[in-house]
Write an enzyme that holds these catalytic residues in place. Structure first.
Site, PDB file in Angstrom:
ATOM      1  N   LYS A  87       8.231 -13.027 -20.031  1.00  0.00           N
ATOM      2  CA  LYS A  87       9.265 -11.482 -20.573  1.00  0.00           C
ATOM      3  C   LYS A  87      10.204 -11.870 -21.813  1.00  0.00           C
ATOM      4  CE  LYS A  87      11.626  -7.857 -17.885  1.00  0.00           C
ATOM      5  NZ  LYS A  87      11.774  -7.610 -16.707  1.00  0.00           N
ATOM      6  N   GLU A 187      14.161  -0.617 -14.908  1.00  0.00           N
ATOM      7  CA  GLU A 187      14.883  -1.259 -14.035  1.00  0.00           C
ATOM      8  C   GLU A 187      16.516  -0.107 -13.544  1.00  0.00           C
ATOM      9  OE1 GLU A 187      14.968  -5.250 -15.211  1.00  0.00           O
ATOM     10  OE2 GLU A 187      12.663  -5.201 -15.765  1.00  0.00           O
ATOM     11  N   ASP A 211      22.791  -6.298 -12.439  1.00  0.00           N
ATOM     12  CA  ASP A 211      21.919  -6.257 -11.858  1.00  0.00           C
ATOM     13  C   ASP A 211      21.905  -7.999 -12.910  1.00  0.00           C
ATOM     14  OD1 ASP A 211      19.377  -7.870 -12.298  1.00  0.00           O
ATOM     15  OD2 ASP A 211      18.582  -6.122 -13.068  1.00  0.00           O
TER      16      ASP A 211
END
Ligand code: AMP
Length: 616
Positions: A87, A187, A211
């Site tokens: 990613k 997200e 996060d």
């Protein structure tokens, strides 16, 4: 025709095909759905095992590919054939990742170009898109196995800071995996949805999403109003996470003198690293960790742990400060804090984030699952199961109106945040023009004929005025429901007219993509035609004003001037019929050069006449 399927696991009839939500993570990925009976989001698990699929791909010598836990086993033993963190490479060129190249233990082709990176495994080359598609394929396969029904539609999440290229790469990976990607969702937006935030139309909240995953840290400040999520700011560190915590624990143990003999023992270090992660997880619910490796005692108390990880937490808090500053908000403006990522299970992390914002954090959902659960909620909304709720955050295509020469004049560029309002002024082309046609289009091409027509209306009742004098303001307002209101108002007289259009509807994601693609493949052609149309418009306008001027002032011009002007006007007229921009420019300039001297002379005479008899 709607498909009808039977879920063998539950025996339930499924009238509509399930749309899954996918969290395609740097370290782990997972897939979630809205449970057909409970109507609640659930992460899919095989045989009640864990839902997380490590985002790791292994290639064996025979070209077989494995993904997930199976592949993770080879991370240390076959680093060249085992791909992790794909990613991080999405939509990136080698230049973009050069500073971090030592992080990747597999081979990334070092091309000094701007083109997208390739990864070499054996004698084969893979793009990050292909690698991500292997992970998505595995997730799809698992979901189909669990649900006993084909899975072809998905919502996939990406970090809020992902740019267009990275979002497109994610879509492409989905396509390669045989998934129709209905929406790419941020997200933090998904995490907020999982906590039910924004699901009520009247919800107006400012949310901080913290996060902390395995390898990355993100903080996003979002605002939700009328079902619309707006990302106010993002910050973070793409190389900070649970792995760094494992590192500091490992180093803490290695400092002990008795460990000196092991410092170059690769196998020992690898095993110690795993023990460090075990200790970290243990200390999320207990006070002391104790174990043994190769005869060495490994001890770590909660207070030691908290001291050594403090610098890491401090770094995240300083990112939170920057994000707040960029959003232009104060800590007390934050209504809700949402915790995401496995590392937020650490009690000290929760405590310090909560202390920083001065509020308790939301941590009731599994921090590893929360993004996928939110993606499933979004998927359900897209499936039309939650009709009251429309999640729109940006305009997929540019919106504009037709101007002279059939050109598209963009008022609201694509990706504009909604709700949004823009206005621009236009004027008439002809003397006494009483009406103006407003054609509204959606698309990226330069000529309106290549875009999609949304609406057309006439602004009538403009009072008679010379060309160029009326001021017609055209405004576009997209409200929270995604409805575009186009209004045209002549500002001098106040005459106005408006129309409502629904720009999003009737266009599938694929059509949007095709329209974007067409704008790229036709870019050169579009630039040329725009230049030609602009030259034609300019030439036509000059012809009109010259003609008017001559009619009014013919007595003040010499016979030579009149003739020369008539000839040049004719030449320009002829040039306008030919599609040659340079010729039109040349003839326009010629006419300008001929008329300028007498126009100036006559203007001077007019001024002198007006001033006669007045004392200046
Ligand atoms: P993610 O990228 O969100 O899947 O997060 C994975 C990270 O969370 C890894 O670094 C894990 O070691 C870490 N993690 C998982 N469970 C815990 C736990 N109970 N305490 C601390 N860290 C954890």
């Amino acid at each position: 025709m709607a498909k009808v399927g039977i879920n063998i696991a539950t025996g339930a009839l499924q009238k509509e095909e399930i749309i899954v939500g996918i969290d395609l993570g740097t370290t782990n990925s997972l897939i979630a759905i809205i449970h057909p009976e409970s109507k609640k989001p659930v992460a899919l698990k095989e045989h009640d095992s864990i839902s997380l699929v490590p985002s790791v791909i292994h290639f064996d010598d025979n070209g077989n590919i494995s993904v997930g836990e199976e592949a993770k086993k080879y991370l240390l033993t076959e680093p060249g054939n085992t791909i992790f963190s794909a990613k991080r490479l999405m939509g990136k060129s080698y230049k973009d990742i050069r500073d971090h190249s030592s992080f990747f233990s597999y081979k990334i082709i070092d091309s000094e170009t701007e083109s997208l990176v390739k990864i070499q495994v054996g004698n084969k080359f893979y793009s990050p898109v292909e690698l991500s598609s292997f992970i998505l394929k595995e997730l799809k396969k698992r979901a189909e196995h669990i649900l006993k029904t084909p899975v072809t539609k998905a919502v996939i999440t990406v970090p809020a800071y992902f740019n267009d290229t990275q979002r497109q790469a994610t879509r492409d990976a989905g396509k390669l995996a045989g998934l129709d990607v209905l929406r790419i969702v941020n997200e933090p937006t998904a995490a907020s949805l999982a906590y039910g935030l924004g699901l009520q139309k009247e919800d107006h909240k400012t949310i901080a999403v913290y996060d902390l995953g395995g390898g990355t840290f993100d903080i996003s400040i979002l605002r939700i109003a009328n079902g619309i999520f707006e990302v106010l700011s993002t910050n973070g560190d793409t190389y900070l996470g649970g792995d760094d915590i494992d590192n500091v624990i490992q180093n803490f143990w290695l400092q002990k003198e008795e460990m000196n003999s092991e410092k170059n023992n690769k196998d020992f270090l690898n095993a110690l690293r795993l023990k460090a992660e075990t200790a970290k997880k243990w200390l999320s619910s207990k006070n002391d960790f104790e174990d043994e490796l190769n005869g060495h005692r490994l001890k770590l108390s909660i207070s030691e742990f908290e001291i050594i990880i403090q610098p890491i937490i401090d770094k995240t808090i300083s990112c939170c400060k920057s994000a707040l500053k960029d959003s232009g908000l104060q800590k007390d403006n934050i209504d809700v804090i949402v915790m995401v990522g496995g590392s937020t299970r650490i009690p000290l992390v929760k405590k310090q984030v909560s202390e920083f914002f001065g509020k308790p954090v939301n941590d009731s959902l599994d921090p590893d699952e929360v993004v996928a659960l939110g993606a499933a909620i979004q998927a359900d909304i897209l499936a039309g199961n939650n009709k009251d709720f429309l999640l729109l955050d940006i305009t997929p295509l540019s919106l504009g109106i037709e101007t002279m020469g059939g050109l598209m004049d963009v008022l609201m560029p694509r990706n504009s945040k909604i709700p949004a309002k823009v206005a621009r002024q236009y004027t008439t082309q002809k003397d006494g023009q009483g009406a103006m046609k407003i054609g509204v289009y959606q698309g990226e091409r330069d000529l309106v004929k290549d875009n999609r027509k949304l609406a057309e209306f006439n602004l009538t009742g403009i009072p008679g005025m010379p060309a160029g004098l009326p001021k017609v303001e055209v405004s576009f307002l997209i409200n929270a429901d995604g409805i575009l209101v186009v209004k045209a108002k002549e500002l001098r007289s106040g005459v106005e007219q408006s129309i409502h259009v629904q720009p999003q509807y009737g266009l599938s994601d694929e059509e949007v993509e095709q329209m974007l693609l067409a704008s790229i493949t036709h870019a050169k052609e579009d630039i040329d035609i725009r230049a030609l149309r602009e030259a034609q418009t300019e030439g036509e306008q000059l012809l009109r004003t010259t003609e008017k001027f001559i009619q009014k002032n013919s007595g003040k011009l010499s016979a030579h001037e009149l003739m020369e002007t008539a000839e040049t006007m004719q030449a320009l007229q002829l040039a306008l019929t030919m599609n040659d921009k340079n010729l039109i420019h040349a003839k326009t300039e010629e006419l300008n050069n001929i008329s300028r001297p007498y126009a100036e002379r006559i203007m001077d005479e007019v001024v002198a006449e007006a001033l006669k008899g007045k004392n200046v």
